[in-house]
Write a protein that holds these residues in place. Structure first.
Motif, PDB file in Angstrom:
ATOM      1  N   UNK A  22       0.829  -1.204   0.000  1.00  0.00           N
ATOM      2  CA  UNK A  22       0.000   0.000   0.000  1.00  0.00           C
ATOM      3  C   UNK A  22       0.866   1.258   0.000  1.00  0.00           C
ATOM      4  N   UNK A  23       1.843   1.305   0.916  1.00  0.00           N
ATOM      5  CA  UNK A  23       2.626   2.545   0.975  1.00  0.00           C
ATOM      6  C   UNK A  23       3.473   2.728  -0.277  1.00  0.00           C
ATOM      7  N   UNK A  26       1.059   3.865  -3.114  1.00  0.00           N
ATOM      8  CA  UNK A  26       0.547   5.234  -2.982  1.00  0.00           C
ATOM      9  C   UNK A  26       1.650   6.252  -3.210  1.00  0.00           C
ATOM     10  N   UNK A  27       2.834   5.936  -2.695  1.00  0.00           N
ATOM     11  CA  UNK A  27       3.935   6.889  -2.803  1.00  0.00           C
ATOM     12  C   UNK A  27       4.352   7.072  -4.252  1.00  0.00           C
ATOM     13  N   UNK A  30       1.737   8.813  -6.716  1.00  0.00           N
ATOM     14  CA  UNK A  30       1.580  10.257  -6.577  1.00  0.00           C
ATOM     15  C   UNK A  30       2.545  10.963  -7.517  1.00  0.00           C
TER      16      UNK A  30
ATOM     17  N   UNK B 122       1.227   7.425   6.820  1.00  0.00           N
ATOM     18  CA  UNK B 122       0.697   7.275   5.460  1.00  0.00           C
ATOM     19  C   UNK B 122       0.107   8.596   4.981  1.00  0.00           C
ATOM     20  N   UNK B 129       3.350  13.974  -1.144  1.00  0.00           N
ATOM     21  CA  UNK B 129       3.612  13.606  -2.532  1.00  0.00           C
ATOM     22  C   UNK B 129       2.547  14.141  -3.478  1.00  0.00           C
ATOM     23  N   UNK B 130       1.325  14.326  -2.966  1.00  0.00           N
ATOM     24  CA  UNK B 130       0.223  14.790  -3.820  1.00  0.00           C
ATOM     25  C   UNK B 130       0.164  16.308  -3.922  1.00  0.00           C
TER      26      UNK B 130
END
Lengths: 323, 271
Positions: A22-23, A26-27, A30, B122, B129-130
């Motif tokens: 997951x991490x 997501x990282x 982005x 998280x 990052x977003x």
């Protein structure tokens, strides 16, 4: 017992895998990459340079391959090198920051238990008295107070206006020259506010839990029996009820680990303490992928270990759960 | 159904605070004495006075006006984030509780996994990052706080699924969708409501923390959290920059917590 421990440890593996997937996902999904950040406005950095940087860090490969390589190194406990200019191994960077964070959180936990249990017991012993009401109000405020704001207020009153406590860092100027006792005293003074701030939310939650736990136990049949057999109210409360009400506290303590670890980012940033939380904040700001992943994994492992320890402790103190 | 007599003091106090804060946020453009983003260098770092009730910040902006507009941000983040988390939580909870079996096991293991995750890490990573913005804050908080609702809805559905009235509706040929939406969910609405109200408090607190770290609402837009960042930067000289915005957070979060606890007691006739 050993079989149970082994089973629990094995169950941590898929959990950890899931967390890393997951991490990692997501990282990397982005927008914004370390090769772009800080270079996009620089006219001297050409598209070819960016490509070279990307391939140097392995960012040009497909995501699953990057993850696979990362995982392969993780199996050897190698988190790779930091993307930052010093390029040191992630493991090394975390290792020098972790002890501070662990100490603050352990002290915070001790403080939580030390304060919350008496509050809960007192509240339940004098249910609906003015003392109980006062403590309940304080607990509600403790729930709602933003810890970093309380930290700011303490810094202003204790630090800036009265100068009783230092407001940032871990050591005073000239720490190297101090004697051993002086050094410990200095450290304690620096850690006092951060530990208090880390503990505040936990104290509120735990004391409320303790209060309702005590009230539940007091109502149970075996307490009525003890009372009928003529045990003193004191013995009932402290020998029978308290011990039973303490059981769920152990689980709660295990569950509070992620909150404490997450909270250390804010506390360490507020008091400029060079711990893992501050390191994480800096890594995130610099998009230092290996460092962010490394700290996330360490944080997850600590959380899972916390849960495991809580379960083991529960089994140890409560004979009913032993098979 | 709701009469003044049946409402407990927790609800009355909590509801009152919630209503006042909501009203202030709603009316901010009309009641704020100054423009919240207007810079006035002649009025930099003024302590509270009759002209500026809560003082001015390092750019000479009126702290009270910024707090009023900050209330809009905090409440908007709270409500949208909770909306997202409730929708996700209900979806997972319904599927797990209604379908059961292996699907249930998979969803609940996944929920456990997210629960034991240091979510704050998280959230920080994802938002950084977003690119930090109010929308990303809402989405990320929503995506990481649905677990409580999911567990709760699942538990409710498990107990409702085999009640007589649900089985009767099923025997009469009601579709799964109808069973869930008409017979099961309405009976679970109370606990969901309590959890949502408490969730708003949590989201407001989380947003302020993120904004304080510089990863939430971005200046010049006011938010209680980023106003406290200015408080920290001027900690040696301007206490009022730290005091008032935090007080606003405390009161708002307290209001939602009280309302939630009051609702819980009110809906639970056993107490």
């Amino acid at each position: 017992m050993r079989g149970y421990l082994l089973k629990r440890l094995l169950m941590m593996v898929p959990l950890l895998l899931g967390i890393t997937i997951i991490s990692f996902g997501m990282m990397h999904l982005a927008p914004g990459e370390p090769s772009v950040v800080g270079n996009e406005m620089n006219p001297k950095v050409s598209a070819a340079d960016v490509e070279r940087l990307r391939s140097y860090y392995g960012l040009d490969q497909p995501l699953y391959l990057q993850y696979y390589h990362w995982l392969k190194r993780l199996a050897r406990l190698d988190f790779g090198n930091s993307f930052s200019s010093d390029g040191r191994p992630v493991m090394e960077k975390i290792a020098e920051r972790l002890p501070v964070t662990l100490w603050i959180n352990l002290l915070a936990m001790a403080l939580i238990l030390l304060v919350a249990i008496p509050i809960g017991v007192l509240s339940s012993a004098y249910q609906d008295s003015w003392l109980d009401r006062l403590l309940t109000v304080l607990v509600f405020i403790g729930f709602a107070i933003p810890s970093f704001w309380l930290g700011l207020l303490l810094m202003i009153t204790l630090g800036v206006q009265h100068g009783w406590l230092p407001i940032s860092g871990m050591h005073s100027y000239g720490w190297q020259q101090m004697g051993w006792w002086q050094q410990q005293w200095d450290l304690l003074r620096h850690l006092l506010m951060p530990v208090l701030i880390s503990a505040i939310g936990g104290i509120a939650g735990m004391s409320r839990f303790m209060r309702s736990g005590m009230l539940d136990v007091i109502r149970s049949d075996f307490i009525t029996t003890a009372r009928a057999m003529g045990a003193s109210e004191r013995a009932i409360r402290y020998r029978y009820a308290l011990r039973n009400a303490l059981l769920p506290i152990i689980t709660l303590l295990g569950l509070s680990v992620p909150g404490l670890i997450g909270g250390s980012v804010i506390v360490e940033q507020l008091y400029s303490i060079p711990g893992m939380g501050l390191l994480f904040y800096q890594a995130v700001m610099a998009r230092d992928y290996p460092l962010v992943m490394g700290i996330t994994v360490i944080g997850a492992v600590l959380t899972l270990l916390g849960n495991l320890l809580a379960d083991l402790a529960y089994g140890w103190v409560d004979p009913r759960t032993r098979r | 159904m709701i009469s003044a007599g049946s409402v407990n003091p927790l609800m009355r106090w909590g509801g009152g605070i919630v209503a006042v804060v909501a009203l202030l946020a709603l009316l901010a453009p009309w009641i704020a004495p100054y423009d919240p983003v207007a810079i006035d260098v002649r009025q930099m770092l003024q302590p509270p006075s009759w002209h500026h009730w809560c003082g001015t910040d390092n750019l000479g902006r009126d702290v009270l006006s910024r707090m009023l507009f900050g209330a809009r941000v905090s409440l908007a983040v709270g409500f949208v984030a909770v909306g997202i988390s409730v929708v996700i939580g209900i979806a997972f909870g319904v599927v797990a509780g209604f379908v059961g079996g292996r699907v249930d096991a998979v969803i609940m293991r996944f929920t456990d996994m997210v629960l034991c995750f240091p979510t704050f890490f998280l959230i920080l990573a994802v938002i950084a990052f977003l690119e930090p913005s109010i929308w990303n804050i809402m989405i990320v908080i929503g995506l990481t706080s649905w677990m409580g609702v999911a567990r709760l809805v699942r538990a409710e559905l498990l107990s409702l699924r085999h009640r007589e009235f649900v089985l009767a509706a099923e025997a009469l040929g009601a579709s799964s969708w109808r069973l869930v939406s008409r017979y099961c969910l309405p009976n679970a609405i109370g606990p969901i409501l309590v959890s949502s109200v408490l969730g708003v408090a949590g989201a407001v607190l989380l947003e302020s923390g993120l904004s304080f770290l510089g990863l939430g609402v971005q200046p010049p837009d006011p938010s209680w959290g980023n106003m406290l960042t200015a408080g920290k930067d001027n900690i040696q000289i301007a206490w009022w920059l730290s005091l008032y915005p935090g007080l606003a957070i405390l009161i708002t979060v307290l209001g939602y917590n009280l309302l939630g606890e009051g609702l819980r007691d009110w809906l639970d006739p056993r107490q």
